[in-house]
Design a protein around this motif. Structure first.
Motif, PDB file in Angstrom:
ATOM      1  N   GLU A 113      59.868  61.624  91.701  1.00  0.00           N
ATOM      2  CA  GLU A 113      60.860  62.670  91.449  1.00  0.00           C
ATOM      3  C   GLU A 113      61.130  62.801  89.950  1.00  0.00           C
ATOM      4  OE1 GLU A 113      62.131  64.904  93.514  1.00  0.00           O
ATOM      5  OE2 GLU A 113      60.853  64.046  95.077  1.00  0.00           O
ATOM      6  N   VAL A 114      61.189  61.672  89.242  1.00  0.00           N
ATOM      7  CA  VAL A 114      61.380  61.716  87.788  1.00  0.00           C
ATOM      8  C   VAL A 114      60.211  62.451  87.132  1.00  0.00           C
ATOM      9  CG1 VAL A 114      61.442  60.308  85.682  1.00  0.00           C
ATOM     10  CG2 VAL A 114      62.818  59.640  87.671  1.00  0.00           C
ATOM     11  N   ALA A 115      58.987  62.131  87.554  1.00  0.00           N
ATOM     12  CA  ALA A 115      57.811  62.787  86.989  1.00  0.00           C
ATOM     13  C   ALA A 115      57.841  64.293  87.270  1.00  0.00           C
ATOM     14  CB  ALA A 115      56.540  62.168  87.557  1.00  0.00           C
ATOM     15  N   LYS A 116      58.221  64.667  88.481  1.00  0.00           N
ATOM     16  CA  LYS A 116      58.325  66.100  88.804  1.00  0.00           C
ATOM     17  C   LYS A 116      59.381  66.775  87.936  1.00  0.00           C
ATOM     18  CE  LYS A 116      59.068  66.421  93.209  1.00  0.00           C
ATOM     19  NZ  LYS A 116      59.273  67.088  94.520  1.00  0.00           N
ATOM     20  N   ASN A 117      60.539  66.109  87.781  1.00  0.00           N
ATOM     21  CA  ASN A 117      61.605  66.647  86.934  1.00  0.00           C
ATOM     22  C   ASN A 117      61.098  66.882  85.510  1.00  0.00           C
ATOM     23  OD1 ASN A 117      64.613  65.035  88.245  1.00  0.00           O
ATOM     24  ND2 ASN A 117      63.644  66.950  88.765  1.00  0.00           N
ATOM     25  N   TYR A 118      60.370  65.883  85.006  1.00  0.00           N
ATOM     26  CA  TYR A 118      59.907  66.004  83.621  1.00  0.00           C
ATOM     27  C   TYR A 118      58.913  67.154  83.480  1.00  0.00           C
ATOM     28  CZ  TYR A 118      58.280  65.354  78.972  1.00  0.00           C
ATOM     29  OH  TYR A 118      58.003  65.598  77.649  1.00  0.00           O
ATOM     30  N   ASN A 119      58.002  67.304  84.416  1.00  0.00           N
ATOM     31  CA  ASN A 119      57.019  68.374  84.315  1.00  0.00           C
ATOM     32  C   ASN A 119      57.682  69.750  84.363  1.00  0.00           C
ATOM     33  OD1 ASN A 119      54.083  67.381  84.206  1.00  0.00           O
ATOM     34  ND2 ASN A 119      55.007  66.008  85.682  1.00  0.00           N
ATOM     35  N   LYS A 120      58.733  69.873  85.134  1.00  0.00           N
ATOM     36  CA  LYS A 120      59.494  71.135  85.164  1.00  0.00           C
ATOM     37  C   LYS A 120      60.134  71.378  83.799  1.00  0.00           C
ATOM     38  CE  LYS A 120      62.716  73.627  88.194  1.00  0.00           C
ATOM     39  NZ  LYS A 120      63.635  74.244  87.232  1.00  0.00           N
ATOM     40  N   PHE A 121      60.748  70.331  83.245  1.00  0.00           N
ATOM     41  CA  PHE A 121      61.350  70.413  81.913  1.00  0.00           C
ATOM     42  C   PHE A 121      60.294  70.772  80.863  1.00  0.00           C
ATOM     43  CE2 PHE A 121      61.617  67.659  78.090  1.00  0.00           C
ATOM     44  CZ  PHE A 121      62.636  68.298  77.405  1.00  0.00           C
ATOM     45  N   TYR A 122      59.132  70.120  80.948  1.00  0.00           N
ATOM     46  CA  TYR A 122      58.059  70.330  79.980  1.00  0.00           C
ATOM     47  C   TYR A 122      57.571  71.777  79.996  1.00  0.00           C
ATOM     48  CZ  TYR A 122      53.301  70.084  78.072  1.00  0.00           C
ATOM     49  OH  TYR A 122      52.155  70.316  77.351  1.00  0.00           O
TER      50      TYR A 122
ATOM     51  N   GLY B 169      69.912  73.546  82.425  1.00  0.00           N
ATOM     52  CA  GLY B 169      69.858  72.981  83.772  1.00  0.00           C
ATOM     53  C   GLY B 169      68.773  71.937  83.959  1.00  0.00           C
ATOM     54  N   VAL B 170      67.534  72.214  83.454  1.00  0.00           N
ATOM     55  CA  VAL B 170      66.444  71.262  83.656  1.00  0.00           C
ATOM     56  C   VAL B 170      66.660  69.987  82.849  1.00  0.00           C
ATOM     57  CG1 VAL B 170      64.695  72.936  84.322  1.00  0.00           C
ATOM     58  CG2 VAL B 170      65.043  72.421  81.889  1.00  0.00           C
ATOM     59  N   GLU B 171      67.323  70.125  81.702  1.00  0.00           N
ATOM     60  CA  GLU B 171      67.637  68.941  80.887  1.00  0.00           C
ATOM     61  C   GLU B 171      68.673  68.078  81.591  1.00  0.00           C
ATOM     62  OE1 GLU B 171      66.950  71.223  76.588  1.00  0.00           O
ATOM     63  OE2 GLU B 171      68.937  71.138  77.510  1.00  0.00           O
ATOM     64  N   ARG B 172      69.690  68.737  82.106  1.00  0.00           N
ATOM     65  CA  ARG B 172      70.743  68.003  82.816  1.00  0.00           C
ATOM     66  C   ARG B 172      70.185  67.313  84.059  1.00  0.00           C
ATOM     67  NH1 ARG B 172      73.440  72.000  84.126  1.00  0.00           N
ATOM     68  NH2 ARG B 172      74.589  72.216  82.144  1.00  0.00           N
ATOM     69  N   ASP B 173      69.373  68.040  84.817  1.00  0.00           N
ATOM     70  CA  ASP B 173      68.794  67.460  86.032  1.00  0.00           C
ATOM     71  C   ASP B 173      67.981  66.206  85.721  1.00  0.00           C
ATOM     72  OD1 ASP B 173      69.922  69.473  87.507  1.00  0.00           O
ATOM     73  OD2 ASP B 173      68.071  70.639  87.723  1.00  0.00           O
ATOM     74  N   LEU B 174      67.243  66.240  84.620  1.00  0.00           N
ATOM     75  CA  LEU B 174      66.420  65.097  84.249  1.00  0.00           C
ATOM     76  C   LEU B 174      67.284  63.895  83.866  1.00  0.00           C
ATOM     77  CD1 LEU B 174      63.654  63.902  83.839  1.00  0.00           C
ATOM     78  CD2 LEU B 174      63.520  65.045  81.601  1.00  0.00           C
ATOM     79  N   ILE B 175      68.328  64.132  83.090  1.00  0.00           N
ATOM     80  CA  ILE B 175      69.228  63.031  82.712  1.00  0.00           C
ATOM     81  C   ILE B 175      69.908  62.462  83.947  1.00  0.00           C
ATOM     82  CG2 ILE B 175      71.303  62.379  81.421  1.00  0.00           C
ATOM     83  CD1 ILE B 175      70.552  64.489  79.342  1.00  0.00           C
ATOM     84  N   VAL B 176      70.385  63.335  84.828  1.00  0.00           N
ATOM     85  CA  VAL B 176      71.043  62.877  86.061  1.00  0.00           C
ATOM     86  C   VAL B 176      70.102  61.971  86.843  1.00  0.00           C
ATOM     87  CG1 VAL B 176      71.935  63.610  88.306  1.00  0.00           C
ATOM     88  CG2 VAL B 176      72.619  64.839  86.241  1.00  0.00           C
TER      89      VAL B 176
ATOM     90  N   VAL C 158      61.348  54.980  81.635  1.00  0.00           N
ATOM     91  CA  VAL C 158      61.706  54.772  83.043  1.00  0.00           C
ATOM     92  C   VAL C 158      60.456  54.827  83.920  1.00  0.00           C
ATOM     93  CG1 VAL C 158      62.905  55.810  85.013  1.00  0.00           C
ATOM     94  CG2 VAL C 158      64.102  55.533  82.835  1.00  0.00           C
ATOM     95  N   ILE C 159      59.562  55.768  83.642  1.00  0.00           N
ATOM     96  CA  ILE C 159      58.321  55.847  84.422  1.00  0.00           C
ATOM     97  C   ILE C 159      57.515  54.563  84.255  1.00  0.00           C
ATOM     98  CG2 ILE C 159      56.061  56.973  84.538  1.00  0.00           C
ATOM     99  CD1 ILE C 159      57.454  59.633  84.015  1.00  0.00           C
ATOM    100  N   LYS C 160      57.360  54.105  83.029  1.00  0.00           N
ATOM    101  CA  LYS C 160      56.569  52.899  82.769  1.00  0.00           C
ATOM    102  C   LYS C 160      57.174  51.686  83.462  1.00  0.00           C
ATOM    103  CE  LYS C 160      54.462  50.246  79.014  1.00  0.00           C
ATOM    104  NZ  LYS C 160      54.228  50.182  77.558  1.00  0.00           N
ATOM    105  N   ARG C 161      58.487  51.528  83.348  1.00  0.00           N
ATOM    106  CA  ARG C 161      59.148  50.375  83.968  1.00  0.00           C
ATOM    107  C   ARG C 161      59.150  50.477  85.484  1.00  0.00           C
ATOM    108  NH1 ARG C 161      64.844  49.675  81.629  1.00  0.00           N
ATOM    109  NH2 ARG C 161      64.789  47.981  83.142  1.00  0.00           N
TER     110      ARG C 161
END
Length: 588
Positions: free
Chosen positions: A536-545, A502-509, A572-575
């Motif tokens: 939101e991307v950063a939050k998603n990644y930290n949950k995944f991490y 789920g967390v992987e899918r959410d991050l890709i989405v 994506v974060i950098k850009r």
């Protein structure tokens, strides 16, 4: 999600023998409490299905699941069809789209846009309000360029007028030949010092005249300093050599000071316009408006436009003595800018206290028949306050931009050291990191809020590594880079993972939304959309991490996949942060 729209159109055709167009298909992001990624609103189809919204949704859902391989499952909640898209689709998005070099890189759209921002006065340094202005203008320019526009970044410098003469006169009377070199002050600070001095001396003269029996209004007009400043302005407009020489000297000091501030702030311009070159423009446009009957002349010879039928009022466009007012100059400058660049859109980044002025300006240009007037836009933004209160430049209590940036460096240093994020760094690397974090905190805090809203800037809150802040996002990027280095990531590699957690899918989405977010931010002129998306991307990644190990993944293929996903997120974060004018460190 064009394939879902096309599939719904075909489903309605096959199920209910009715043709619909794409506009009839309303797709929404599925609410977090329900399964799925995409929701189809089924209410519009009940007329043709002649059934309730839930039954209609179920029938369309069953059709889609049977006929579209990318759709794994569905559920219906009242009139909403929630669709779960197959993992194979999201994996293909990651490998074939997100990880490619041209992900979220829009093709040129053939349209040119000018963004005018900063617009400083050369009688004082830039302050906190200017910082929000510059950051909005620069970020919007970056976003528009990323969305495919040809962007011209312009700065109209207010380098003439009575306020400039006040600084010049005060320097003449009180300066004793002081220069930036002799004083150690930046040129813009030196000019600002004498602007404040003028105001203090002027107020003292007013007080003295009132004590002598004059009214306050009389004293304001009769004070020797204001009369001398007005005389200096008249001499400037007449081309007096001595006044022009002083004006050029002091403005030169100020421009050098501005350049330092702009560099530290990380903003730039493609074109400079100067009010000293443009203040006489617009008189030809006034004459044109008279001939067209758009303007009218009063008995005293002044020229006006009547906008009462448009819900506004009568507006003066030329004084009785033939001299310009602000709107006269702005009419001419707008024409000059269009003649120079023939842009499709011209955006003015100016505070909301000028809302009425720009309504009038745009309306007049439209009534004059300027074809390009429809492309004029005022990016109106709210003021910035500090916990200590509102700024007042004439009283010398302005929150100076240079001082604020220095304070942000100090705040970043204090909090970064306290968090233990500088181990193993050289002194030079530490200083670079403090600047990067301090500026990231300042910029993100000012850009994450919708431009139209007034905001309260709290320096300490802005550098919180755990909050909705720039440093939190910067730290996430550094974390990803550290994780990838430890895992031995060497670049894009093929993987054969077939299922997603789920967390992987959410991050890709979430990553797939980057191009659409850029397009929407450009359309709505709002860097806040990018800022909040990247958060939101950063939050998603930290949950995944925290939930999924990379180096200790169950299989080598899973490790490779998670490295790919991490690398895509970092990119994506950098850009995204770059679109805000914010740098992200590789380590911290």
């Amino acid at each position: 999600m064009d394939f879902i729209i096309e599939a719904v159109i075909k489903a309605v055709k096959d199920l209910y023998q009715t043709d619909i167009d794409a506009n009839a298909v309303n797709l929404q992001e599925t609410r977090k409490e329900f399964d799925g990624q995409v929701t189809v609103v089924t209410f519009p189809f009940t007329k043709v299905s002649r059934k309730g919204p839930e039954q209609t949704g179920t029938e369309i859902g069953e059709y889609l699941k049977a006929n579209v391989q990318e759709i794994a499952s569905f559920n219906v909640i009242k009139g909403f069809l929630n669709i779960s898209i197959a993992d194979s689709y999201w994996l293909a998005q990651l490998n074939n789209t997100i990880l490619t070099d041209d992900f979220a890189v829009a093709k040129p759209n053939g349209k040119k846009v000018m963004v005018e921002y900063s617009s400083p006065n050369t009688n004082k340094p830039l302050h906190l309000g200017h910082i929000r202005n510059n950051l909005l203008g620069f970020s919007l320019s970056e976003i528009l360029a990323a969305a495919g526009y040809d962007v011209v970044k312009a700065n109209l410098v207010n380098d003439r007028g009575i306020h400039i003469c006040k600084s010049m006169l005060a320097w003449q009377q009180f300066g004793n030949g002081e220069t930036p070199q002799s004083s150690g002050l930046k040129g813009d600070h030196l000019a600002g010092k004498y602007y404040v001095w003028f105001d203090k001396a002027y107020k003292q003269q007013i007080t003295e005249l009132i004590e002598e029996g004059q009214t306050e209004e009389e004293a304001k007009k009769n004070a020797p300093l204001i009369k001398q400043a007005q005389e200096m302005l008249q001499k400037w407009e007449a081309g007096d050599d001595e006044v022009i020489s002083l004006w050029k000297t002091m403005n030169g000091w100020v421009y050098e000071g501005f350049a330092e501030t702009y560099k530290a702030l990380g903003v730039s311009f493609d074109k400079y316009y100067y009010e000293s070159d443009t203040y006489l423009l617009g008189k030809d446009i006034v004459e044109e408006g008279l001939q067209k009957g758009v303007f009218f002349k009063k008995e005293d010879g002044s020229v006006w436009i009547d906008l009462t039928e448009d819900g506004l009022d009568q507006k003066l466009v030329l004084r009785a003595d033939g001299t310009s007012v602000y709107i006269t100059q702005d009419l001419g400058t707008a024409q000059l800018k269009f003649n120079d660049y023939h842009m499709d859109e011209s955006i003015y980044v100016v505070g909301n206290e000028q809302d009425y002025h720009f309504k009038v300006l745009f309306l007049i240009l439209d009534k004059l028949g300027k074809s390009w007037a429809k492309g004029l836009y005022h990016l109106s933004y709210g003021m910035v306050d500090l916990p200590s209160g509102k700024m007042k430049s004439r009283e010398g209590t302005v929150v100076d931009a240079d001082d604020l940036m220095a304070d942000m460096y100090d705040t970043a240093k204090e909090q970064t050291d306290a968090a233990g994020k500088v181990e193993g760094l050289s002194e030079e690397e530490k200083n670079t990191l403090y600047h990067t974090i301090g500026m990231g905190a300042l910029k993100y805090f000012l850009l994450k809020v919708d431009p139209k809203k007034r905001l309260l800037f709290d320096p300490n809150e802005s550098v919180d590594f755990q909050g909705h802040t720039g440093p939190f996002i910067q730290y996430t990027h550094a974390r990803i880079k550290s994780v990838l280095a430890k895992a031995g990531y060497a670049g894009v590699i093929s993987t054969t993972v077939n299922e997603l957690d789920g967390v992987e899918r959410d991050l890709i989405v979430n990553l797939t939304k980057f191009p659409g977010t850029i397009a929407e931010a450009a359309k709505s002129h709002s860097p806040a959309l990018i800022a909040n998306y990247i958060y939101e991307v950063a939050k998603n990644y930290n949950k995944f991490y925290h939930e999924k190990s990379i180096s200790q993944a169950e299989t080598e293929e899973l490790k490779k996949f998670r490295m790919q996903l991490s690398a895509a997120t970092a990119n994506v974060i950098k850009r995204g942060m770059k679109l805000l004018g914010i740098a992200v460190p590789e380590r911290m």
